[in-house]
Design a protein around this motif. Structure first.
Motif, PDB file in Angstrom:
ATOM      1  N   GLY A 149      37.485  69.799  66.605  1.00 36.14           N
ATOM      2  CA  GLY A 149      36.703  70.264  67.741  1.00 36.14           C
ATOM      3  C   GLY A 149      37.178  71.599  68.282  1.00 36.14           C
ATOM      4  O   GLY A 149      36.407  72.357  68.862  1.00 36.14           O
ATOM      5  N   GLN A 150      38.456  71.898  68.062  1.00 36.15           N
ATOM      6  CA  GLN A 150      39.036  73.161  68.525  1.00 36.15           C
ATOM      7  C   GLN A 150      39.053  74.222  67.424  1.00 36.15           C
ATOM      8  O   GLN A 150      39.527  75.335  67.634  1.00 36.15           O
ATOM      9  N   GLY A 151      38.570  73.847  66.231  1.00 39.24           N
ATOM     10  CA  GLY A 151      38.602  74.789  65.113  1.00 39.24           C
ATOM     11  C   GLY A 151      40.010  75.106  64.642  1.00 39.24           C
ATOM     12  O   GLY A 151      40.263  76.169  64.081  1.00 39.24           O
ATOM     13  N   ASP A 152      40.927  74.172  64.848  1.00 42.11           N
ATOM     14  CA  ASP A 152      42.343  74.372  64.555  1.00 42.11           C
ATOM     15  C   ASP A 152      42.663  73.928  63.126  1.00 42.11           C
ATOM     16  O   ASP A 152      43.146  72.816  62.892  1.00 42.11           O
ATOM     17  N   LEU A 153      42.394  74.802  62.162  1.00 45.07           N
ATOM     18  CA  LEU A 153      42.617  74.463  60.761  1.00 45.07           C
ATOM     19  C   LEU A 153      44.090  74.339  60.412  1.00 45.07           C
ATOM     20  O   LEU A 153      44.446  73.632  59.465  1.00 45.07           O
ATOM     21  N   ASP A 154      44.971  74.997  61.159  1.00 47.52           N
ATOM     22  CA  ASP A 154      46.407  74.865  60.904  1.00 47.52           C
ATOM     23  C   ASP A 154      46.866  73.432  61.155  1.00 47.52           C
ATOM     24  O   ASP A 154      47.591  72.849  60.342  1.00 47.52           O
ATOM     25  N   THR A 155      46.444  72.853  62.280  1.00 43.85           N
ATOM     26  CA  THR A 155      46.811  71.470  62.583  1.00 43.85           C
ATOM     27  C   THR A 155      46.184  70.525  61.570  1.00 43.85           C
ATOM     28  O   THR A 155      46.832  69.594  61.086  1.00 43.85           O
ATOM     29  N   ILE A 156      44.924  70.766  61.235  1.00 40.41           N
ATOM     30  CA  ILE A 156      44.255  69.918  60.242  1.00 40.41           C
ATOM     31  C   ILE A 156      45.028  69.955  58.929  1.00 40.41           C
ATOM     32  O   ILE A 156      45.286  68.907  58.322  1.00 40.41           O
ATOM     33  N   SER A 157      45.433  71.120  58.499  1.00 42.80           N
ATOM     34  CA  SER A 157      46.189  71.258  57.260  1.00 42.80           C
ATOM     35  C   SER A 157      47.480  70.451  57.298  1.00 42.80           C
ATOM     36  O   SER A 157      47.877  69.847  56.299  1.00 42.80           O
ATOM     37  N   GLN A 158      48.125  70.407  58.444  1.00 46.99           N
ATOM     38  CA  GLN A 158      49.361  69.639  58.591  1.00 46.99           C
ATOM     39  C   GLN A 158      49.108  68.131  58.544  1.00 46.99           C
ATOM     40  O   GLN A 158      49.989  67.370  58.146  1.00 46.99           O
ATOM     41  N   LEU A 159      47.912  67.703  58.936  1.00 45.57           N
ATOM     42  CA  LEU A 159      47.579  66.284  58.919  1.00 45.57           C
ATOM     43  C   LEU A 159      47.203  65.784  57.518  1.00 45.57           C
ATOM     44  O   LEU A 159      47.297  64.601  57.229  1.00 45.57           O
ATOM     45  N   ILE A 177      25.399  76.239  64.487  1.00 45.71           N
ATOM     46  CA  ILE A 177      25.883  76.596  65.821  1.00 45.71           C
ATOM     47  C   ILE A 177      26.298  75.294  66.498  1.00 45.71           C
ATOM     48  O   ILE A 177      25.501  74.353  66.599  1.00 45.71           O
ATOM     49  N   GLY A 178      27.528  75.268  66.944  1.00 40.07           N
ATOM     50  CA  GLY A 178      27.999  74.109  67.690  1.00 40.07           C
ATOM     51  C   GLY A 178      28.050  72.817  66.906  1.00 40.07           C
ATOM     52  O   GLY A 178      27.996  71.735  67.483  1.00 40.07           O
ATOM     53  N   PHE A 179      28.178  72.901  65.573  1.00 37.84           N
ATOM     54  CA  PHE A 179      28.265  71.671  64.794  1.00 37.84           C
ATOM     55  C   PHE A 179      29.502  70.909  65.222  1.00 37.84           C
ATOM     56  O   PHE A 179      30.586  71.462  65.315  1.00 37.84           O
ATOM     57  N   GLY A 180      29.315  69.634  65.509  1.00 40.98           N
ATOM     58  CA  GLY A 180      30.443  68.826  65.930  1.00 40.98           C
ATOM     59  C   GLY A 180      30.250  67.371  65.588  1.00 40.98           C
ATOM     60  O   GLY A 180      29.162  66.922  65.227  1.00 40.98           O
ATOM     61  N   VAL A 181      31.345  66.643  65.703  1.00 41.20           N
ATOM     62  CA  VAL A 181      31.369  65.216  65.456  1.00 41.20           C
ATOM     63  C   VAL A 181      31.777  64.538  66.757  1.00 41.20           C
ATOM     64  O   VAL A 181      32.827  64.848  67.313  1.00 41.20           O
ATOM     65  N   GLY A 235      30.080  57.450  64.716  1.00 42.82           N
ATOM     66  CA  GLY A 235      29.683  58.425  65.723  1.00 42.82           C
ATOM     67  C   GLY A 235      28.439  59.173  65.323  1.00 42.82           C
ATOM     68  O   GLY A 235      27.570  58.635  64.637  1.00 42.82           O
ATOM     69  N   ARG A 236      28.380  60.443  65.743  1.00 42.91           N
ATOM     70  CA  ARG A 236      27.185  61.264  65.521  1.00 42.91           C
ATOM     71  C   ARG A 236      27.587  62.684  65.170  1.00 42.91           C
ATOM     72  O   ARG A 236      28.584  63.212  65.677  1.00 42.91           O
ATOM     73  N   TYR A 237      26.774  63.292  64.315  1.00 46.64           N
ATOM     74  CA  TYR A 237      26.833  64.729  64.080  1.00 46.64           C
ATOM     75  C   TYR A 237      25.824  65.372  65.009  1.00 46.64           C
ATOM     76  O   TYR A 237      24.702  64.898  65.146  1.00 46.64           O
ATOM     77  N   ARG A 238      26.236  66.511  65.585  1.00 47.78           N
ATOM     78  CA  ARG A 238      25.320  67.287  66.420  1.00 47.78           C
ATOM     79  C   ARG A 238      25.505  68.766  66.103  1.00 47.78           C
ATOM     80  O   ARG A 238      26.605  69.205  65.783  1.00 47.78           O
ATOM     81  N   GLY A 239      24.421  69.506  66.209  1.00 46.91           N
ATOM     82  CA  GLY A 239      24.496  70.941  65.986  1.00 46.91           C
ATOM     83  C   GLY A 239      23.122  71.525  65.783  1.00 46.91           C
ATOM     84  O   GLY A 239      22.120  70.804  65.712  1.00 46.91           O
ATOM     85  N   VAL A 240      23.069  72.844  65.698  1.00 45.08           N
ATOM     86  CA  VAL A 240      21.822  73.570  65.484  1.00 45.08           C
ATOM     87  C   VAL A 240      21.994  74.431  64.234  1.00 45.08           C
ATOM     88  O   VAL A 240      22.950  75.209  64.132  1.00 45.08           O
ATOM     89  N   ASN A 241      21.070  74.291  63.304  1.00 47.46           N
ATOM     90  CA  ASN A 241      21.123  75.085  62.095  1.00 47.46           C
ATOM     91  C   ASN A 241      20.730  76.527  62.405  1.00 47.46           C
ATOM     92  O   ASN A 241      19.695  76.774  63.022  1.00 47.46           O
ATOM     93  N   LYS A 242      21.540  77.479  61.981  1.00 45.02           N
ATOM     94  CA  LYS A 242      21.281  78.891  62.274  1.00 45.02           C
ATOM     95  C   LYS A 242      19.995  79.390  61.630  1.00 45.02           C
ATOM     96  O   LYS A 242      19.249  80.145  62.242  1.00 45.02           O
TER      97      LYS A 242
END
Length: 129
Positions: free
Chosen positions: A17-27, A65-69, A85-92
């Motif tokens: 949700g924060q776009g934190d790929l560094d943390t994701i990579s560590q997980l 835009i704003g794609f999220g889980v 859960g749900r996916y939400r977002g707007v296709n550009k």
């Protein structure tokens, strides 16, 4: 182990949700197996963070835009976690939005995410694109 596995998955969604790929990579384990459903725009099996970033995360960021889980519920058993859960977002490209149910199945071993499997209504996502 159930609580720890669920906490790892909750941390993944927070970082996503924060776009934190560094943390994701560590997980992730170095050889994580990531499966996007056949029929999903990014369908396929990807091994490792680089492949997942190139074929999933990068494309979601480029095309939505704003794609999220939004996770509504977790079900945990030992090293397995299922997120509903749900996916939400707007296709550009189309300007169409989605609000689609999803289920993610996760496997955790030795404190790292080793496997991900996605389940969703691929037709609704494709129709928004």
């Amino acid at each position: 182990m159930t609580v720890d596995s669920q906490n790892i998955i909750e941390n993944f969604y927070k970082a996503l949700g924060q776009g934190d790929l560094d943390t994701i990579s560590q997980l992730f384990s170095h050889d994580i197996e990531w499966t996007e459903m056949a029929g999903f725009p990014y369908g396929g099996v990807y091994i490792g963070m680089d492949a997942i970033t190139a074929n999933v995360f990068g494309k979601l960021g480029d095309e939505w835009i704003g794609f999220g889980v939004d996770v509504e519920e977790y079900v945990s058993l030992k090293n397995r976690v299922v997120a509903h859960g749900r996916y939400r977002g707007v296709n550009k490209a189309s300007g169409k939005s989605i609000d689609v149910k999803m289920v993610h199945s996760w496997t955790v071993a030795d404190g790292k995410i080793t496997k991900f499997e996605q389940y969703t209504d691929t037709h609704l996502v494709q129709a928004a694109m």
